[in-house]
Design a protein around this motif. Sequence first.
Motif: not given
Lengths: 290, 290
Positions: B42-61
């Motif tokens: 699965d992929m995640m893309v900034e602006g699609t799956h998480y907002p710009p400025g999101a906590d990147m620790a959350d994105v990794a989780w």
Amino acid sequence: MSSEAAFISSLRALATHPAARNFEDDCAVLELGGETLVLTHDMMVEGTHYPPGADMADVAWKLVAVNLSDLAAKGAEPIGVLLGHMLGNGDDAFAKGLAEVLGHYNVPLLGGDTVSGKGPKSHGLTAIGRATHVPVPSRTGAQVGDALWVTGELGGAMMGLEALQRGESGHTAYSHPVPLLTEGQALAPHVTAMMDVSDGLLLDSFRMAEASRVSIAIDSKSAPIAAPEERRMEALTWGDDYQLLFTLPAGEEPPVPATNIGQVEPRGFAPLFLDGEPLLNSEGLGYSHN
Amino acid sequence: MSSEAAFISSLRALATHPAARNFEDDCAVLELGGETLVLTHDMMVEGTHYPPGADMADVAWKLVAVNLSDLAAKGAEPIGVLLGHMLGNGDDAFAKGLAEVLGHYNVPLLGGDTVSGKGPKSHGLTAIGRATHVPVPSRTGAQVGDALWVTGELGGAMMGLEALQRGESGHTAYSHPVPLLTEGQALAPHVTAMMDVSDGLLLDSFRMAEASRVSIAIDSKSAPIAAPEERRMEALTWGDDYQLLFTLPAGEEPPVPATNIGQVEPRGFAPLFLDGEPLLNSEGLGYSHN
């Protein structure tokens, strides 16, 4: 240390499982149920790994080919691939190129994900292979006294990119690299170390020397190049050729066509000696990993 | 058909290997050396799956958790992951979040790639697991007469995102989804069909009905929600909850806490019936796949 280098170091610190050989630089090698799996994942990003407006069929070919080349350097036979793909212009061509390269190498598409995104497109591919020989070759095994060999010619991708930039059409070594799967499988039982030349002969030789804790001496004139003689050094520092670089015990002949371009020496003053000159750091020897 | 739908169809046409169950919608399931491997990407893309400025620790989780959730729905035990990562701001936090989630689930990082790129960041993860039960559950197995069950509550991610948007800090069901690995392994020997609820209960139930060539009847009131009662329909159409949706033969009790929310019926007028109303197409039942 740059923040990027720090980040990659932190990933390497995480990748401590025995199967995780060296994050990013090497495939994972996983024993499972009597088989040995080889796993690799490479990404390509528009604007970094291919120019905007590139033929997306070529991008698909290259995405698959560079991952299969990682398997080739392990003597592995591909089992299948998973694709991560950002949707966008050129998807029809991408699908066509993907079908072509997977059909050519008889590798099934096993799964993946498509995503929407704004901005430059990115694509990831995970290739899964089965080792045909254990232990699986790595870049760490070069032994003092071994001879250093390389398949084919260097600089073909450089010439290919220039041809594309001149507007010539057709497949080039740049747009359509050829993963040396058969050669890698033939070599695997014989080599002491093996890797593919993805970032330039000199840089990748430097890395093999570092990983094997030896020095490698290269005779630049002996390396076959696919470029004019006056561009020899460029050919040896240009990446994307996907030839196989390997070491064999002295006196042993490789089972596939290859050229002896140097030898492995006790770790000396520098990891790499080019025509007798020590090269102390990897700066300028090839192109950056990312 | 849109060009995106056409592209995905062309990938599905390529993914004909028996291991490739249904491109993008389902994990690959590969028999190898007496083991059964389960693979997902699965992929995640900034602006699609998480907002710009999101906590990147959350994105990794989340990147790891959503892939592990795919393994959970197969009753698989994770073996490791490969990461494809575009370098950028927040990499320190990303590395920290990655270490946290991999440590929490005791899953090794086996390899991957880091790349540079301009524009929105993208990240891909391949998770590799070992089936703990064969046949491996799929979404295609729902049988007429089965009961439909779901673990936990729906709508938690919706409430979590709203909390984040209000500026509340801390982990939410949106930022820190929990892959139900233990539950998936306990359920695998019992279920006739199973999948994770990634895109909304109604949309995923619709897909299970389509894949199993049955109709599914859901009693909306019986579904546990983690939202105010007046937002019940939103909770049932919001994604990102990563609960397990499964079918069991009538009268059988699940081995983990879950709620019976409907039943499987012969294929009727529509794939999905909600409180007796036929839902003919998937439009509006959840959120789009990409």
